[in-house]
Design a protein around this motif. Structure first.
Motif, mmCIF file in Angstrom:
data_model
loop_
_atom_site.group_PDB
_atom_site.id
_atom_site.type_symbol
_atom_site.label_atom_id
_atom_site.label_comp_id
_atom_site.label_asym_id
_atom_site.label_seq_id
_atom_site.Cartn_x
_atom_site.Cartn_y
_atom_site.Cartn_z
ATOM 1 N N SER A 91 38.046 45.507 41.040
ATOM 2 C CA SER A 91 37.719 45.232 39.644
ATOM 3 C C SER A 91 37.948 46.458 38.765
ATOM 4 O O SER A 91 38.305 46.328 37.609
ATOM 5 C CB SER A 91 36.263 44.774 39.528
ATOM 6 N N ASN A 92 37.772 47.665 39.328
ATOM 7 C CA ASN A 92 37.768 48.852 38.463
ATOM 8 C C ASN A 92 39.148 49.403 38.145
ATOM 9 O O ASN A 92 39.276 50.303 37.338
ATOM 10 C CB ASN A 92 36.861 49.950 39.054
ATOM 11 N N SER B 81 39.038 43.861 31.177
ATOM 12 C CA SER B 81 38.356 44.939 31.914
ATOM 13 C C SER B 81 37.392 45.749 31.044
ATOM 14 O O SER B 81 36.626 46.559 31.569
ATOM 15 C CB SER B 81 39.408 45.896 32.494
ATOM 16 N N PRO C 129 42.396 47.324 37.209
ATOM 17 C CA PRO C 129 43.077 46.018 37.133
ATOM 18 C C PRO C 129 44.579 46.097 37.424
ATOM 19 O O PRO C 129 45.203 45.085 37.707
ATOM 20 C CB PRO C 129 42.812 45.559 35.693
ATOM 21 N N HIS D 148 39.557 39.940 36.459
ATOM 22 C CA HIS D 148 40.732 40.026 35.567
ATOM 23 C C HIS D 148 41.814 39.020 35.976
ATOM 24 O O HIS D 148 42.934 39.407 36.333
ATOM 25 C CB HIS D 148 41.283 41.453 35.494
ATOM 26 N N LEU E 250 32.660 47.068 33.558
ATOM 27 C CA LEU E 250 33.778 46.147 33.769
ATOM 28 C C LEU E 250 33.401 44.689 33.557
ATOM 29 O O LEU E 250 34.159 43.908 32.988
ATOM 30 C CB LEU E 250 34.340 46.318 35.184
ATOM 31 N N HIS E 251 32.254 44.314 34.055
ATOM 32 C CA HIS E 251 31.792 42.949 33.786
ATOM 33 C C HIS E 251 30.271 42.908 33.903
ATOM 34 O O HIS E 251 29.647 43.849 34.421
ATOM 35 C CB HIS E 251 32.487 41.925 34.695
#
Lengths: 481, 481
Positions: free
Chosen positions: B117-118, B51, B120, B148, B293-294
């Motif tokens: 996503s934010n 993350s 995990p 993740h 995050l990505h």
């Protein structure tokens, strides 16, 4: 254009009405009930003439309507429905202070209500949908049903009188006559915040689709009827055959079969079907013919029964020669043929009953998974014989909103514990009820206040609980007084 | 095909899991919390690596996740959420006997949960959506977030261990990796009964549209973020300018601005805007850059800020030269330009803030009606100055799920009174919350038993109240013990 003006007025009235106290709203509703009771002599002839329903029924329906209004008045004032939840803060908590949080339900905004043809009072202008929305603090734009326009306007006049008496804005409750186009325009209006409907699957699903396709989707509570299966077990049949035939025939033909909870399906052991059919045929043949609500419903019933004749495996027990009035019809079919035909799962609005015969336990237990969502399912079983049917109650319960043990599904008690709703396609929202006090929650949503000074909090959330309502404080439910 | 098998298994496990007692479910959840706490050393490195979130944050998030699970365990066992309502019958009532009616909430069925996503941990595999569904008695098919994957599988392993320990079927909680196509197939599967999602508007709305277009529509609880306006009034600005700049800058950049409650909008008097901008610019310029995050989120943030530059009337306070990392950006715009541009009302995911300056009281009071639905709105006002702003609190409250008085919207307390939801487009269902104990109700619906023998009733409805839960009996709420 005119409808836009009506919606603008509804939104403006909402900003005022939502600030009224619970007591003010309760007083307004009680006053309305009073006016309706006093209006009985004016209402009766008009409602009877427009609906073709007998005077006794309309009288009963009026009493149900005003009883319902008074129940909502009491319930809304009691305040538990606001779900007040308070978590006290802790400024010294580490690593971060804990905020003071206070949550309650607040009204959604203008609600579009569609009246039902089959209940010109209890599910129409001042019926359960309108009243629960008003109780929640929402304004209502009521789309009158074209089957009883005069009844609708007379009730509307009484609502206006009750509003005036309480010095409340007239636009809290507005009345729109008209047809499908007007209804669609209201549902699509940007200021509409929810929709309530009682009627056919076709009508309800169309409004549902419109509302969810809006740029801002809004909830639709459409109660669209169902086939309300009765499931009879063997030992019960052995002990109660005459009563079964009599109860079923009466429930099927009550109000010319025009109830959402009309028992359109009867699951019965194959071995008992002949006896039941013979008894029921005799009783149904002796039933007097009844006028249906309006010619459109009458001809839809006749066509639906006619269309049934093409269904594979159907055997007729009781076929009316002519269907110019609501004569009851009864047919039977084997479980395997019922399972294979989608049409046989759908509601026929009117006094049409279908016996579905099952050969054995296995067929019976496989049935719930095949059932559509239902308002009600009724189990006719001896208590002790259910021991041999583990899982049957759970299976039936997973398909309906109300599960009856004995009795008939027609007759929907207005009270605290009633659930009048069920999985799709019985309704568009199985999480809601359209009868009973819980109906109020359809028109509210939660709002939390964080670290709000006590002086600025709504009464329901103030520390000292001035409304004396039940609240959950720091995880513990406490009664108000 | 494989997903169909998974859904079949989920439905089969549901028929078993829904019959578990409240105590059994609570024990399972507490055991899961225990396993997660014990797994901290395995979880930390994987979750941090996947993350890009710092260890302190992931540690805190794990504590939040297990605290949340224990809170749901306690709450589900307490039982008030079942809304048990009992109306005793009266066989002697005239003209018709009054039925005995007992209503409670029952679980909906298999729920499809999409991880965020934010978060995990707290909004992912064993996050609030999964846990509230499990607490309600629903089975879960969890669609893991591709950002993740290893964290997700490790948590899944622990859920499996907790199920096994309690002798519960493994299919109560299933894990599906994959992308958009798999998610869509799950939502459209006939056996799915509800959907929970936390993420972008685009993702949530697409699932919502799919679910409501099904032959049998199902509810979708999508929390899609918002701009979480802060509304500053003049006297507050005068007294708190430095604190405002500091609070805002920190809240805006917390977690690289990747919170649903990130304060993307700040409404501020025109006369105070220069001072605030100067202070905030200095603070924001000094903020260290953070990895998002990505890479997909990173580039979406950069493009969104870049696209903002084309907006009319925008003046930049703080523009990062390069946006290869999550550097904060701050701009200002006059109320009239903000009002005219739809784009300026939408969320930019990341540390982008927009100051909207208002000229006078009139512009301020007209603003709430222009606001989209929000998760939160924060009011920065001196208590006494609100006296001159009647209607402002009500206007802001009508646009959000949580209204804060002071403080910042980031930091969502897990508790009984939290409301994490709000009018569309913040969520697809303003009647629900995705944080706090009330989240459990999203996955249940009412079922009423009519005239059911006591021996056949669920424990919660039996006359003697063996579960000792709070119930409303004949219209009167009573505590369980």
């Amino acid at each position: 254009m005119q409808l836009d003006h009506i919606m603008q007025q509804s939104a403006a009235a909402f900003s005022q009405y939502k600030e009224t106290s619970l007591a003010q709203r309760a007083t307004f509703l009680r006053h309305l009930a009073e006016l309706l009771d006093q209006g009985v002599e004016r209402l009766l002839p008009i409602a009877c003439a427009e609906s073709h329903l007998p005077e006794g029924r309309i009288k009963g329906e009026l009493a149900r309507t005003t009883g319902q209004i008074r129940l909502f008045a009491t319930y809304l004032e009691e305040g538990s429905w606001l779900e007040v939840t308070i978590d006290h803060g802790d400024p010294d908590r580490s690593p971060a202070p804990k905020p003071d949080l206070r949550r309650m339900l607040v009204p959604l905004g203008p609600v579009i209500v569609f009246g039902a043809s089959n209940f010109p009072l209890a599910f129409s202008t001042a019926g359960g949908d309108s009243i629960s929305a008003l109780a929640a603090g929402c304004t209502v734009v009521y789309k009158g049903h074209p089957a009883h326009p005069e009844t609708s306007l007379l009730v509307f006049e009484l609502v206006q009188a009750a509003l005036k008496e309480q010095d409340l804005p007239a636009a809290i409750f507005q009345h729109v006559a008209g047809g499908i186009a007007e209804g669609q325009e209201l549902v699509q209006h940007p200021l509409a915040e929810a929709v309530a409907f009682t009627g056919s699957y076709t009508g309800g699903k169309a409004l549902f689709d419109l509302a969810y396709a809006r740029p801002k989707p809004i909830p639709v509570y459409a109660e669209m009827g169902s086939t309300n299966p009765i499931v009879a077990l063997e030992e019960y049949c052995e002990a109660n055959m005459e009563k079964m035939a009599s109860d079923y025939s009466q429930s099927l033909t009550l109000g010319a079969g025009q109830f959402c909870t009309n028992p359109g399906l009867l699951f019965i052991p194959e071995s008992k079907a002949d006896d039941f059919a013979a008894l029921a045929a005799k009783l149904l043949a002796a039933m007097p013919s009844q006028l249906m609500l309006h010619p459109g419903i009458q001809s839809a019933y006749a066509s639906a029964v006619e269309a049934m004749k093409a269904q594979a495996g159907l055997e007729w027990i009781c076929t009316p020669d002519h269907l110019t009035a609501a004569l009851p019809a009864l047919a039977r079919v084997k479980m395997e043929d019922w399972s294979a035909s989608h049409r046989l799962h759908e509601e026929v609005f009117g006094p049409f009953g279908l016996m579905v015969t099952y050969a054995d336990r296995e067929q019976l237990h496989a049935m719930p998974a095949l059932l559509q969502g239902q308002l009600t399912i009724t189990l006719w079983a001896e208590e002790q014989e259910l021991a041999a049917h583990e899982g049957l109650i759970a299976g039936l319960g997973s398909r309906c909103g109300r599960l009856l043990f004995g009795g008939v599904p027609t007759g929907v008690e207005v009270g605290h514990a009633m659930q009048h709703g069920g999985p799709f396609p019985a309704t568009t929202d199985s999480r809601s009820t359209s009868v009973g006090v819980h109906a109020i929650k359809r028109f509210a949503r939660p709002l939390a206040y964080q670290n709000c000074p006590d002086s600025l909090l709504p009464e329901a959330l103030k520390e000292k609980n001035p409304l004396k309502i039940s609240r959950t404080v720091d995880g513990k439910l406490s009664l108000g007084d």
